[in-house]
Design an enzyme around this catalytic site. Structure first.
Site, PDB file in Angstrom:
ATOM      1  N   ASN A 155       0.859  -1.189   0.000  1.00 55.37           N
ATOM      2  CA  ASN A 155       0.000   0.000   0.000  1.00 55.37           C
ATOM      3  C   ASN A 155       0.893   1.236   0.000  1.00 55.37           C
ATOM      4  OD1 ASN A 155      -1.829   2.039   0.448  1.00 55.37           O
ATOM      5  ND2 ASN A 155      -2.368   1.402   2.530  1.00 55.37           N
ATOM      6  N   TRP A 156       0.970   1.887  -1.154  1.00 52.29           N
ATOM      7  CA  TRP A 156       1.872   3.034  -1.282  1.00 52.29           C
ATOM      8  C   TRP A 156       1.290   4.304  -0.656  1.00 52.29           C
ATOM      9  CZ3 TRP A 156       3.994   2.608  -7.043  1.00 52.29           C
ATOM     10  CH2 TRP A 156       4.830   1.478  -7.116  1.00 52.29           C
ATOM     11  N   LYS A 157       0.027   4.243  -0.268  1.00 52.85           N
ATOM     12  CA  LYS A 157      -0.623   5.426   0.314  1.00 52.85           C
ATOM     13  C   LYS A 157      -0.437   6.623  -0.631  1.00 52.85           C
ATOM     14  CE  LYS A 157      -0.040   3.332   4.803  1.00 52.85           C
ATOM     15  NZ  LYS A 157       0.025   3.478   6.243  1.00 52.85           N
ATOM     16  N   HIS A 213      -9.515   1.309   5.079  1.00 55.05           N
ATOM     17  CA  HIS A 213      -8.212   1.504   5.725  1.00 55.05           C
ATOM     18  C   HIS A 213      -8.395   2.474   6.897  1.00 55.05           C
ATOM     19  CE1 HIS A 213      -4.077   2.694   6.460  1.00 55.05           C
ATOM     20  NE2 HIS A 213      -3.729   1.570   5.853  1.00 55.05           N
ATOM     21  N   GLU A 271      -6.745   4.901   7.847  1.00 53.75           N
ATOM     22  CA  GLU A 271      -6.571   6.319   7.488  1.00 53.75           C
ATOM     23  C   GLU A 271      -7.844   6.866   6.848  1.00 53.75           C
ATOM     24  OE1 GLU A 271      -2.898   5.644   5.381  1.00 53.75           O
ATOM     25  OE2 GLU A 271      -1.983   5.141   7.319  1.00 53.75           O
ATOM     26  N   GLU A 280      -5.046  -4.502  10.998  1.00 55.46           N
ATOM     27  CA  GLU A 280      -4.022  -3.471  11.144  1.00 55.46           C
ATOM     28  C   GLU A 280      -4.240  -2.712  12.452  1.00 55.46           C
ATOM     29  OE1 GLU A 280      -2.233  -2.431   7.022  1.00 55.46           O
ATOM     30  OE2 GLU A 280      -3.824  -1.009   7.438  1.00 55.46           O
ATOM     31  N   GLY A 323       2.879   2.841  10.663  1.00 56.66           N
ATOM     32  CA  GLY A 323       3.791   3.955  10.430  1.00 56.66           C
ATOM     33  C   GLY A 323       4.530   4.411  11.677  1.00 56.66           C
ATOM     34  N   SER A 338       3.822  -1.605  10.342  1.00 58.37           N
ATOM     35  CA  SER A 338       5.289  -1.605  10.478  1.00 58.37           C
ATOM     36  C   SER A 338       5.946  -2.950  10.171  1.00 58.37           C
ATOM     37  CB  SER A 338       5.701  -1.108  11.873  1.00 58.37           C
ATOM     38  OG  SER A 338       5.283   0.225  12.059  1.00 58.37           O
ATOM     39  N   GLY A 390       3.082  -0.881   4.277  1.00 56.17           N
ATOM     40  CA  GLY A 390       3.115   0.525   3.885  1.00 56.17           C
ATOM     41  C   GLY A 390       4.538   0.946   3.550  1.00 56.17           C
ATOM     42  N   GLY A 391       5.216   1.546   4.512  1.00 62.84           N
ATOM     43  CA  GLY A 391       6.560   2.105   4.295  1.00 62.84           C
ATOM     44  C   GLY A 391       7.532   1.178   3.574  1.00 62.84           C
TER      45      GLY A 391
HETATM   46  P1  13P Z   1       3.262   0.775   7.581  1.00 59.12           P
HETATM   47  O1  13P Z   1       3.800  -0.520   7.048  1.00 59.12           O
HETATM   48  O2  13P Z   1       3.967   1.971   7.007  1.00 59.12           O
HETATM   49  O3  13P Z   1       3.198   0.780   9.074  1.00 59.12           O
HETATM   50  O4  13P Z   1       1.740   0.897   7.053  1.00 59.12           O
HETATM   51  C1  13P Z   1       0.872  -0.153   7.264  1.00 59.12           C
HETATM   52  C2  13P Z   1      -0.372   0.108   6.531  1.00 59.12           C
HETATM   53  O5  13P Z   1      -1.158   0.962   6.887  1.00 59.12           O
HETATM   54  C3  13P Z   1      -0.641  -0.686   5.313  1.00 59.12           C
HETATM   55  O6  13P Z   1      -1.922  -0.475   4.851  1.00 59.12           O
END
Ligand code: 13P
Length: 256
Positions: free
Chosen positions: A9-11, A96, A98, A168, A174, A214, A235-236
């Site tokens: 997930n590149w957000k 998600h 967010e 999650e 993050g 993470s 994510g990251g």
């Molecule tokens: P991180 O891996 O950056 O913590 O993000 C997780 C996430 O929200 C994937 O959807």
């Protein structure tokens, strides 16, 4: 028995065609031999078309980060699931944290989107998870059960078995603070129990439950080894080809 699935997930990152393709050109050769793990890249909308073109004839699938529950009309700024399908998206992430926290998406809204996606044959990754304060006050399971029953409301076994659930924990997203494999597995077991209780054993055995929060190359294998964890939503660490590849390899070596 359940094929692990890794979502990147590149957000709101790598949203230009050149940024997306630069990353993908490194990733494609690295993962080309991996067939036992489903790989889904989820870029911003603005890079969807170039991403889909770039991964054609590879083992990488593409997903979108969101969609609306209507097919067309006066919904400025929203994206129809039909557009995503036509473009070649195989997956869509729904609910998600967010989207829930920043954009105030409710379980009811996510449920409407989910039913629409399922009716159109779009695969879904549906996110659930608790806030830190909810965990610290011992309410994690209560929160998860509430999200579960309202987000998956009125789905039958056939529909539910097509959903990928992403657990999650919001405090781990993050933050560099990962749930321990034991903490994650405890909630994955709980979600599988909810599946058994609300659907049937077959559905509970089929549904893939990813962990997200993470995930890094150094912690991925210990998490993925757990019996009820079927890969991850990253994510990251999904923004760089090397680190995403290492996470995918960890999923491959952890196959139960
Ligand atoms: P991180 O891996 O950056 O913590 O993000 C997780 C996430 O929200 C994937 O959807």
């Amino acid at each position: 028995m359940r094929k692990p699935i890794i979502g990147g997930n590149w957000k709101m990152n790598k949203g230009t065609p050149s940024e997306a393709t630069e990353m993908l050109k490194k990733l494609i050769p690295l993962v080309k031999e991996i067939n036992s793990v489903d790989i889904v890249i989820v870029p911003p909308f603005t890079a969807l078309y170039s991403t889909i073109e770039c991964v054609q004839n590879t083992n990488i699938m593409v997903g979108a980060q969101n969609m609306y529950f209507e097919e067309k009309g006066a919904f400025t700024g929203e994206t129809s699931p039909l557009f995503l399908k036509e473009l070649g998206c195989k997956f869509v992430i729904l609910g998600h944290s967010e989207r829930r926290d920043i954009f105030k998406e409710t379980n009811e809204l996510v449920n409407k989107k989910l039913k629409k996606a399922l009716s159109l044959g779009l695969n879904t990754i549906v996110c659930i998870g608790e806030h830190l304060e909810e965990r610290e006050t011992g309410r994690t399971k209560e929160i998860i059960e509430n999200q579960f029953s309202n987000t998956f409301k009125d789905l039958n076994n056939e529909e539910m078995s097509k959903v990928v659930i992403a657990y999650e924990p919001i405090w781990a997203i993050g933050t560099g603070k990962t749930a321990t494999p034991e903490q994650a597995e405890e909630i994955h077991v709980f979600i599988r129990e909810l599946l058994t209780k609300n659907y049937n054993k077959k559905t509970a055995d089929i549904v893939r439950i990813q962990y997200g929060g993470s995930i890094k190359p150094k912690n991925a294998e210990d998490i993925f080894k757990k019996e009820n964890i079927d890969g991850g939503l990253v994510g990251g660490a999904s923004l760089q080809a090397d680190s995403l590849y290492e996470v995918i390899k960890a999923a491959e070596t952890s196959i139960k």
